[in-house]
Design a protein around this motif. Structure first.
Motif, PDB file in Angstrom:
ATOM      1  N   GLU B  15      11.802  15.737  24.566  1.00  0.00           N
ATOM      2  CA  GLU B  15      11.218  14.498  23.938  1.00  0.00           C
ATOM      3  C   GLU B  15      11.847  13.149  24.641  1.00  0.00           C
ATOM      4  O   GLU B  15      12.766  13.143  25.120  1.00  0.00           O
ATOM      5  N   LYS B  16      10.823  12.072  24.745  1.00  0.00           N
ATOM      6  CA  LYS B  16      11.111  10.830  25.251  1.00  0.00           C
ATOM      7  C   LYS B  16      10.820  10.771  26.927  1.00  0.00           C
ATOM      8  O   LYS B  16      10.990   9.807  27.566  1.00  0.00           O
ATOM      9  N   GLU B  17      10.718  12.116  27.394  1.00  0.00           N
ATOM     10  CA  GLU B  17      10.763  12.272  29.070  1.00  0.00           C
ATOM     11  C   GLU B  17       9.168  11.755  29.300  1.00  0.00           C
ATOM     12  O   GLU B  17       8.352  12.059  28.413  1.00  0.00           O
ATOM     13  N   ASP B  18       9.073  11.316  30.571  1.00  0.00           N
ATOM     14  CA  ASP B  18       7.732  11.326  30.918  1.00  0.00           C
ATOM     15  C   ASP B  18       7.228  12.267  31.765  1.00  0.00           C
ATOM     16  O   ASP B  18       8.080  13.191  32.288  1.00  0.00           O
ATOM     17  N   TYR B  37      -9.001  17.172  28.345  1.00  0.00           N
ATOM     18  CA  TYR B  37      -8.891  17.579  26.857  1.00  0.00           C
ATOM     19  C   TYR B  37      -7.588  18.085  26.540  1.00  0.00           C
ATOM     20  O   TYR B  37      -7.039  18.753  27.450  1.00  0.00           O
ATOM     21  N   LYS B  38      -7.249  18.096  25.326  1.00  0.00           N
ATOM     22  CA  LYS B  38      -6.011  18.439  24.887  1.00  0.00           C
ATOM     23  C   LYS B  38      -6.463  19.644  23.844  1.00  0.00           C
ATOM     24  O   LYS B  38      -7.171  19.527  23.159  1.00  0.00           O
ATOM     25  N   GLN B  39      -5.685  20.835  24.025  1.00  0.00           N
ATOM     26  CA  GLN B  39      -6.058  21.900  23.079  1.00  0.00           C
ATOM     27  C   GLN B  39      -4.771  22.309  22.436  1.00  0.00           C
ATOM     28  O   GLN B  39      -3.929  22.973  22.930  1.00  0.00           O
ATOM     29  N   PRO B  40      -4.669  21.879  20.845  1.00  0.00           N
ATOM     30  CA  PRO B  40      -3.347  21.982  20.134  1.00  0.00           C
ATOM     31  C   PRO B  40      -3.496  23.450  19.802  1.00  0.00           C
ATOM     32  O   PRO B  40      -4.347  24.032  19.950  1.00  0.00           O
ATOM     33  N   PRO B  41      -2.386  23.980  19.299  1.00  0.00           N
ATOM     34  CA  PRO B  41      -2.365  25.380  18.880  1.00  0.00           C
ATOM     35  C   PRO B  41      -3.446  25.684  17.891  1.00  0.00           C
ATOM     36  O   PRO B  41      -3.884  26.828  17.755  1.00  0.00           O
ATOM     37  N   SER B  71      -9.830   9.630  47.322  1.00  0.00           N
ATOM     38  CA  SER B  71      -9.307   9.910  48.734  1.00  0.00           C
ATOM     39  C   SER B  71      -8.514  11.341  48.636  1.00  0.00           C
ATOM     40  O   SER B  71      -8.519  12.167  49.541  1.00  0.00           O
ATOM     41  N   THR B  72      -7.821  11.525  47.620  1.00  0.00           N
ATOM     42  CA  THR B  72      -7.201  12.986  47.151  1.00  0.00           C
ATOM     43  C   THR B  72      -7.557  13.865  46.430  1.00  0.00           C
ATOM     44  O   THR B  72      -7.085  15.004  46.060  1.00  0.00           O
ATOM     45  N   SER B  73      -9.048  13.391  45.927  1.00  0.00           N
ATOM     46  CA  SER B  73      -9.659  14.237  44.838  1.00  0.00           C
ATOM     47  C   SER B  73      -8.692  14.647  43.949  1.00  0.00           C
ATOM     48  O   SER B  73      -8.302  15.870  43.207  1.00  0.00           O
ATOM     49  N   SER B  74      -7.933  13.960  43.231  1.00  0.00           N
ATOM     50  CA  SER B  74      -7.099  13.928  42.153  1.00  0.00           C
ATOM     51  C   SER B  74      -7.235  13.139  40.947  1.00  0.00           C
ATOM     52  O   SER B  74      -7.513  12.057  41.274  1.00  0.00           O
ATOM     53  N   PHE B  75      -7.095  13.631  39.657  1.00  0.00           N
ATOM     54  CA  PHE B  75      -7.233  12.902  38.429  1.00  0.00           C
ATOM     55  C   PHE B  75      -5.900  13.206  37.497  1.00  0.00           C
ATOM     56  O   PHE B  75      -6.087  13.923  36.767  1.00  0.00           O
ATOM     57  N   ASN B  76      -4.930  12.509  37.910  1.00  0.00           N
ATOM     58  CA  ASN B  76      -3.821  13.215  37.230  1.00  0.00           C
ATOM     59  C   ASN B  76      -3.457  12.306  35.926  1.00  0.00           C
ATOM     60  O   ASN B  76      -3.821  11.152  35.659  1.00  0.00           O
ATOM     61  N   PHE B  77      -2.808  12.939  35.026  1.00  0.00           N
ATOM     62  CA  PHE B  77      -2.478  12.348  33.719  1.00  0.00           C
ATOM     63  C   PHE B  77      -1.050  12.162  33.246  1.00  0.00           C
ATOM     64  O   PHE B  77      -0.276  13.215  33.584  1.00  0.00           O
ATOM     65  N   THR B  78      -0.458  11.101  32.744  1.00  0.00           N
ATOM     66  CA  THR B  78       0.755  10.866  32.626  1.00  0.00           C
ATOM     67  C   THR B  78       0.765  10.479  31.127  1.00  0.00           C
ATOM     68  O   THR B  78       0.387   9.760  30.776  1.00  0.00           O
ATOM     69  N   ILE B  79       2.065  11.128  30.613  1.00  0.00           N
ATOM     70  CA  ILE B  79       2.502  10.962  29.217  1.00  0.00           C
ATOM     71  C   ILE B  79       3.684  10.224  29.228  1.00  0.00           C
ATOM     72  O   ILE B  79       4.328  10.906  29.932  1.00  0.00           O
ATOM     73  N   THR B  80       3.873   9.012  28.784  1.00  0.00           N
ATOM     74  CA  THR B  80       4.953   8.366  28.797  1.00  0.00           C
ATOM     75  C   THR B  80       5.832   8.500  27.586  1.00  0.00           C
ATOM     76  O   THR B  80       5.143   8.583  26.495  1.00  0.00           O
ATOM     77  N   ALA B  81       7.016   8.594  27.662  1.00  0.00           N
ATOM     78  CA  ALA B  81       7.716   8.976  26.161  1.00  0.00           C
ATOM     79  C   ALA B  81       7.363  10.250  25.456  1.00  0.00           C
ATOM     80  O   ALA B  81       6.979   9.638  24.225  1.00  0.00           O
ATOM     81  N   ASP B  86       2.910  16.228  21.477  1.00  0.00           N
ATOM     82  CA  ASP B  86       2.250  16.174  22.607  1.00  0.00           C
ATOM     83  C   ASP B  86       1.970  17.800  23.115  1.00  0.00           C
ATOM     84  O   ASP B  86       1.476  18.032  24.033  1.00  0.00           O
ATOM     85  N   SER B  87       2.743  18.308  22.311  1.00  0.00           N
ATOM     86  CA  SER B  87       2.856  19.851  22.850  1.00  0.00           C
ATOM     87  C   SER B  87       1.191  20.598  22.650  1.00  0.00           C
ATOM     88  O   SER B  87       1.008  20.458  21.595  1.00  0.00           O
ATOM     89  N   ALA B  88       0.996  21.021  23.963  1.00  0.00           N
ATOM     90  CA  ALA B  88      -0.504  21.633  23.681  1.00  0.00           C
ATOM     91  C   ALA B  88      -0.879  22.263  25.082  1.00  0.00           C
ATOM     92  O   ALA B  88      -0.047  22.063  25.993  1.00  0.00           O
TER      93      ALA B  88
END
Lengths: 116, 119
Positions: B15-18, B37-41, B71-81, B86-88
């Protein structure tokens, strides 16, 4: 706001039985999509309907059939069920007619089918 | 052919890590949409973001941010803190963006990344 409604939410069947899943799209949405998600897998596109006509088909087994009715709800019929059909089945809807494609897609909560 | 690759199968953080979830896609279309999309339990697919191929602006929504680089065909997702909630499983997905096309809801999903956030 109204969402995509799927029923039943949970269904348990025996092998070789038949199951029917229902999907009620958001009002004024005329396009419906069905997806199948096996355990630990990503959702796989099965089939879609636009204005009550099949518009696209994915990896849907021949034992499965689907249709969209005049009120735009859709039903997925699965016959001769196999253990491998146990999965989460999602329905999604989108507005298409007369609108620029905005990529909007709304998923229901899914119907979990267990085949014993 | 269209393809989405999420190379990270599982990520575990405290927890609290990025944390950043990677997504790389392949398509020959010039117009397309990317989703997370997020899929929780509990199983439902929770929509997080939709981005069209002409909008490369990064987006921030609270603790969530997305970095789209054609340019790199990327779509990255970052969760801060990160938080335990967020577990899913997180899915990146791609669809075509043809005007009036009836197959634009035919999403191609990545394999998903399972994120575990420990207290």
């Amino acid at each position: 706001a109204a969402g995509v409604i799927q029923s039943p939410r949970h269904l348990i069947k025996e092998k070789r039985e038949t199951a029917t899943l229902k999907c009620y799209p958001i009002p004024r949405h005329d396009t419906v999509y069905w997806y199948q998600q096996g355990p630990g897998q990503d959702p796989q596109f099965l089939i879609s309907f636009y204005e009550k006509m099949q518009s696209d088909k994915g990896s849907i087994p021949d034992r499965f059939s689907a249709q969209q009715f005049s009120d735009y709800h859709s039903e997925l019929n699965m016959s001769s069920l196999e253990l491998g059909d146990s999965a989460l089945y999602f329905c999604a809807s989108s507005p298409l007619t007369g609108t620029p494609n905005t990529g909007e897609l709304f998923f229901g909560e899914g119907s979990r089918l267990t085949v014993l | 052919a269209q393809k989405v690759t999420q190379a990270q199968t599982e990520i575990s953080v405290v927890e609290k890590e990025d944390v950043t979830l990677d997504c790389v896609y392949e398509t020959r279309d010039t117009t397309y949409y990317l989703f997370w999309y997020k899929q929780p339990p509990s199983g439902e697919l929770v929509f997080l973001i939709r981005r069209n191929s002409f909008d490369e602006q990064n987006e921030i929504s609270g603790r969530y941010s997305w970095n789209f680089q054609k340019s790199t065909s990327s779509f990255n997702f970052t969760i801060t803190a990160s938080q335990v909630v967020d577990s899913a499983v997180y899915f990146c997905a791609l669809t075509r963006g043809v005007y009036g096309s009836s197959n634009t809801g035919k999403l191609i999903f990545g394999q998903g990344t399972t994120l575990q956030v420990k207290p």
